[in-house]
Design a protein around this motif. Structure first.
Motif, PDB file in Angstrom:
ATOM      1  N   GLU A  91       0.852  -1.174   0.000  1.00  0.00           N
ATOM      2  CA  GLU A  91       0.000   0.000   0.000  1.00  0.00           C
ATOM      3  C   GLU A  91       0.896   1.235   0.000  1.00  0.00           C
ATOM      4  O   GLU A  91       2.052   1.176   0.464  1.00  0.00           O
ATOM      5  N   LYS A  92       0.396   2.317  -0.549  1.00  0.00           N
ATOM      6  CA  LYS A  92       1.166   3.554  -0.660  1.00  0.00           C
ATOM      7  C   LYS A  92       1.677   3.974   0.717  1.00  0.00           C
ATOM      8  O   LYS A  92       0.937   3.952   1.698  1.00  0.00           O
ATOM      9  N   GLY A  93       2.964   4.306   0.789  1.00  0.00           N
ATOM     10  CA  GLY A  93       3.586   4.735   2.036  1.00  0.00           C
ATOM     11  C   GLY A  93       4.258   3.617   2.807  1.00  0.00           C
ATOM     12  O   GLY A  93       4.997   3.878   3.760  1.00  0.00           O
ATOM     13  N   LEU A  94       4.030   2.367   2.417  1.00  0.00           N
ATOM     14  CA  LEU A  94       4.643   1.229   3.102  1.00  0.00           C
ATOM     15  C   LEU A  94       6.157   1.281   2.926  1.00  0.00           C
ATOM     16  O   LEU A  94       6.667   1.440   1.821  1.00  0.00           O
ATOM     17  N   GLU A  95       6.879   1.174   4.023  1.00  0.00           N
ATOM     18  CA  GLU A  95       8.339   1.160   3.985  1.00  0.00           C
ATOM     19  C   GLU A  95       8.823  -0.277   3.986  1.00  0.00           C
ATOM     20  O   GLU A  95       8.396  -1.077   4.808  1.00  0.00           O
ATOM     21  N   LEU A  96       9.698  -0.576   3.046  1.00  0.00           N
ATOM     22  CA  LEU A  96      10.260  -1.913   2.905  1.00  0.00           C
ATOM     23  C   LEU A  96      11.779  -1.827   2.871  1.00  0.00           C
ATOM     24  O   LEU A  96      12.349  -0.761   2.679  1.00  0.00           O
ATOM     25  N   SER A  97      12.411  -2.957   2.996  1.00  0.00           N
ATOM     26  CA  SER A  97      13.857  -3.050   2.854  1.00  0.00           C
ATOM     27  C   SER A  97      14.140  -4.070   1.763  1.00  0.00           C
ATOM     28  O   SER A  97      13.588  -5.168   1.780  1.00  0.00           O
ATOM     29  N   MET A  98      14.975  -3.670   0.807  1.00  0.00           N
ATOM     30  CA  MET A  98      15.340  -4.569  -0.291  1.00  0.00           C
ATOM     31  C   MET A  98      16.844  -4.730  -0.309  1.00  0.00           C
ATOM     32  O   MET A  98      17.571  -3.929   0.267  1.00  0.00           O
ATOM     33  N   GLN A  99      17.299  -5.719  -1.018  1.00  0.00           N
ATOM     34  CA  GLN A  99      18.724  -5.922  -1.175  1.00  0.00           C
ATOM     35  C   GLN A  99      19.190  -5.189  -2.429  1.00  0.00           C
ATOM     36  O   GLN A  99      18.672  -5.406  -3.519  1.00  0.00           O
ATOM     37  N   ALA A 100      20.144  -4.281  -2.254  1.00  0.00           N
ATOM     38  CA  ALA A 100      20.714  -3.528  -3.371  1.00  0.00           C
ATOM     39  C   ALA A 100      21.646  -4.442  -4.171  1.00  0.00           C
ATOM     40  O   ALA A 100      22.063  -5.507  -3.686  1.00  0.00           O
TER      41      ALA A 100
END
Length: 155
Positions: A91-100
């Protein structure tokens, strides 16, 4: 003692945006400790604090280039929803962490949810914004050898 490279400064601060809204503050918390000259805080604020002493109050507006950088459109990208773990509902505004690509963790924010994809933004939330700081210098001390070696203060 003055704030200079390899000193640990303790500061109370309030950060506002261009509209005067408080973005962050140390009010109600312990003052912020940082190791001067080691990129612990944004460059524009660090330069403004250079040479200050305990009790000094600094009001400074830090431009994006000396804060969190200019907003970079190339740091937004779209991915299929299928790349998200099943337990995450985008959903808009959700903060996630991804692997660069380099393996480091990269924080991103969902900016748009489409039928089969989501648009993510990897810019810092304050990128492209002026930073209005009000700072009071509370304490200054020489950094310990270990702090200089590690690049940050130890409490």
């Amino acid at each position: 003692m003055k704030i200079e490279k390899d000193t640990v400064a303790s500061i109370d601060y309030t950060l506002k945006d261009d509209d005067g809204e408080i973005v962050d503050t140390s009010e109600g918390r312990s003052p912020l400790l940082y190791l001067h000259g080691h990129d612990n805080i944004v460059p524009g604020l660090e330069r403004a604090l250079e040479g200050k002493v305990v009790g000094d109050v600094v009001d400074v507006v830090v431009a994006p280039a000396d804060g969190y950088g200019e907003y970079d459109e190339s740091r937004t990208f779209e991915i299929p929803k299928t790349e998200l773990p099943e337990n995450i509902k985008p959903e808009k505004g959700l903060e996630l962490s991804m692997q660069a690509p380099n393996g480091a963790s990269m924080p991103v924010v969902v900016t748009k949810v489409k039928l089969n994809t989501i648009v993510l933004d990897a810019n810092h939330p304050l990128a492209g914004k002026n930073l209005h700081f009000h700072v009071e210098v509370k304490e200054i001390r020489k950094a310990k050898k270990e702090e200089r070696a590690h690049g940050h203060p130890h409490t």
